[in-house]
Scaffold this motif. Structure first.
Motif, PDB file in Angstrom:
ATOM      1  N   GLY A   1      33.962  40.827  26.774  1.00 27.62           N
ATOM      2  CA  GLY A   1      35.232  40.368  26.355  1.00 27.62           C
ATOM      3  C   GLY A   1      34.487  38.670  25.407  1.00 27.62           C
ATOM      4  O   GLY A   1      33.613  38.460  25.511  1.00 27.62           O
ATOM      5  N   HIS A   2      35.450  37.958  24.648  1.00 29.06           N
ATOM      6  CA  HIS A   2      35.286  36.603  24.683  1.00 29.06           C
ATOM      7  C   HIS A   2      36.773  36.453  24.187  1.00 29.06           C
ATOM      8  O   HIS A   2      37.858  37.345  24.291  1.00 29.06           O
ATOM      9  CB  HIS A   2      34.169  36.556  22.874  1.00 29.06           C
TER      10      HIS A   2
ATOM     11  N   THR B   1      32.410  42.449  41.774  1.00 31.72           N
ATOM     12  CA  THR B   1      31.838  41.758  42.649  1.00 31.72           C
ATOM     13  C   THR B   1      31.855  40.511  41.902  1.00 31.72           C
ATOM     14  O   THR B   1      32.338  39.490  43.087  1.00 31.72           O
ATOM     15  CB  THR B   1      30.584  42.346  42.685  1.00 31.72           C
ATOM     16  N   ALA B   2      31.511  40.558  40.419  1.00 31.14           N
ATOM     17  CA  ALA B   2      32.026  39.082  39.919  1.00 31.14           C
ATOM     18  C   ALA B   2      32.155  39.829  38.155  1.00 31.14           C
ATOM     19  O   ALA B   2      32.248  40.391  38.076  1.00 31.14           O
ATOM     20  CB  ALA B   2      30.011  38.601  40.394  1.00 31.14           C
ATOM     21  N   VAL B   3      32.472  38.487  37.925  1.00 36.55           N
ATOM     22  CA  VAL B   3      32.687  38.675  36.228  1.00 36.55           C
ATOM     23  C   VAL B   3      32.282  36.823  36.232  1.00 36.55           C
ATOM     24  O   VAL B   3      32.327  36.187  36.628  1.00 36.55           O
ATOM     25  CB  VAL B   3      33.742  38.543  36.092  1.00 36.55           C
ATOM     26  N   THR B   4      31.780  36.964  35.139  1.00 36.93           N
ATOM     27  CA  THR B   4      31.194  35.150  34.298  1.00 36.93           C
ATOM     28  C   THR B   4      31.634  35.012  32.986  1.00 36.93           C
ATOM     29  O   THR B   4      32.428  36.036  32.878  1.00 36.93           O
ATOM     30  CB  THR B   4      29.949  35.021  34.389  1.00 36.93           C
TER      31      THR B   4
ATOM     32  N   VAL C   1      32.903  36.932  28.340  1.00 40.19           N
ATOM     33  CA  VAL C   1      33.176  37.716  29.445  1.00 40.19           C
ATOM     34  C   VAL C   1      31.993  38.525  29.865  1.00 40.19           C
ATOM     35  O   VAL C   1      31.843  39.171  28.900  1.00 40.19           O
ATOM     36  CB  VAL C   1      34.708  37.884  29.488  1.00 40.19           C
ATOM     37  N   VAL C   2      31.678  38.046  30.878  1.00 39.49           N
ATOM     38  CA  VAL C   2      30.247  39.040  31.147  1.00 39.49           C
ATOM     39  C   VAL C   2      30.172  40.032  32.741  1.00 39.49           C
ATOM     40  O   VAL C   2      30.991  39.011  33.519  1.00 39.49           O
ATOM     41  CB  VAL C   2      29.050  38.321  31.030  1.00 39.49           C
ATOM     42  N   ALA C   3      29.927  40.698  32.783  1.00 39.04           N
ATOM     43  CA  ALA C   3      30.632  41.723  33.276  1.00 39.04           C
ATOM     44  C   ALA C   3      29.703  42.715  34.110  1.00 39.04           C
ATOM     45  O   ALA C   3      28.541  42.699  33.352  1.00 39.04           O
ATOM     46  CB  ALA C   3      32.176  42.387  34.264  1.00 39.04           C
TER      47      ALA C   3
ATOM     48  N   LEU D   1      39.157  44.242  34.137  1.00 42.77           N
ATOM     49  CA  LEU D   1      38.534  43.496  34.161  1.00 42.77           C
ATOM     50  C   LEU D   1      39.009  43.112  33.386  1.00 42.77           C
ATOM     51  O   LEU D   1      40.171  41.255  33.079  1.00 42.77           O
ATOM     52  CB  LEU D   1      37.024  43.437  34.919  1.00 42.77           C
ATOM     53  N   LEU D   2      39.175  43.038  31.937  1.00 36.81           N
ATOM     54  CA  LEU D   2      39.959  42.906  30.611  1.00 36.81           C
ATOM     55  C   LEU D   2      41.538  42.044  30.841  1.00 36.81           C
ATOM     56  O   LEU D   2      41.973  41.248  30.510  1.00 36.81           O
ATOM     57  CB  LEU D   2      39.834  43.141  29.877  1.00 36.81           C
TER      58      LEU D   2
END
Lengths: 109, 151
Positions: free
Chosen positions: B49-50, B94-97, B111-113, B122-123
């Protein structure tokens, strides 16, 4: 044999890169587009050449190109939908001197 | 006169302390040197996403709003063509960037996962963290291109 696009250059899909004049002149000179592992993958993913779908939008800085090598995947990037040519995909070559860098042959249009 | 000088000294020495405290409130997310390796359990991250915002506004927004159980680090300094905040443990993943590349899209944060994470969850978690400040747009998933090898 890589799955090359048999269509003439004028009928092949056009991709573009948002990049400065230095990258453009280098790609025009060598006929090669290089790529490394995407930064948004923290360098974990395989090296890949990346470009946006379609010709360069008006007002943007960069260049349009065509290639005989069809992309292996399409995905979203910050500025829109893009294509990626990953290491190991047919037609994607490892750079002979630089490790972690792949390249495809392109023609700037 | 001596009394006046003494008062002036007390006032001057108090000022820098207030300034330091204000700076700490603005940038609570610490810079890390090298981007983390092996961030994604599946070995591959993807843009899910963004949203539109200035990265400096995002950093300010996240000040003091990092959820419990989540830690954050910043990457990309002056001269780098990217800025990134990694949220570790956010929404149970674990992570989302949160990643931006100014030369590619100014004021767009991706949004990178992990490719195999629950992207919808996550979103939604990110949108509830942002509230009405930033609007998260889901991106279409990665698809095979015309040159993909047949399965």
């Amino acid at each position: 044999m890589p799955p090359t696009d048999p269509r003439p250059v004028s009928h092949r899909p056009v991709y573009h890169r948002l990049a400065g004049a230095q990258e453009k002149s280098e790609v025009v000179r060598t006929g090669q587009l290089w790529g490394k592992s995407p930064r948004m993958n923290q360098g974990n993913a395989e090296p890949a050449v990346k470009a946006y779908l379609g010709p360069l939008p008006k007002g943007e800085t960069g260049y349009s190109f065509v290639t005989e090598i069809p992309p292996g995947r399409e995905r979203n990037f910050p500025a829109g939908r893009g294509a990626i040519w990953c290491e190991g995909d047919p037609g994607v070559q490892d750079h002979p001197e630089l490790s972690g860098v792949v390249l495809i042959a392109v023609e700037v249009v | 006169m001596p009394e006046f000088v003494a008062r002036f000294m007390v006032k001057a020495s108090a000022k820098p302390k207030r300034r330091v405290q204000k700076q700490r409130r603005i940038s609570p997310i610490k810079f890390a040197e090298a981007q983390p390796r092996n961030l994604w359990p599946s070995g591959r991250g993807t843009q899910i996403g963004h949203f539109h915002c200035r990265f400096v506004d995002l950093t300010r927004f996240l000040s003091g709003r990092i959820p419990k159980g989540t830690t954050a680090e910043r990457f990309g300094r002056l001269g780098d063509d990217f800025r990134e905040i990694v949220l570790y443990g956010f929404a149970g993943e674990t992570a989302v960037t949160l990643f931006t590349e100014p030369s590619q899209a100014r004021d767009v944060v991706a949004v990178v996962a992990d490719e195999r994470a629950d992207h919808e969850k996550l979103l939604q978690a990110l949108q509830s963290l942002f509230g009405a400040d930033f609007y998260v747009i889901a991106d279409p998933p990665e698809t095979p291109g015309p040159g993909a090898s047949p399965p």
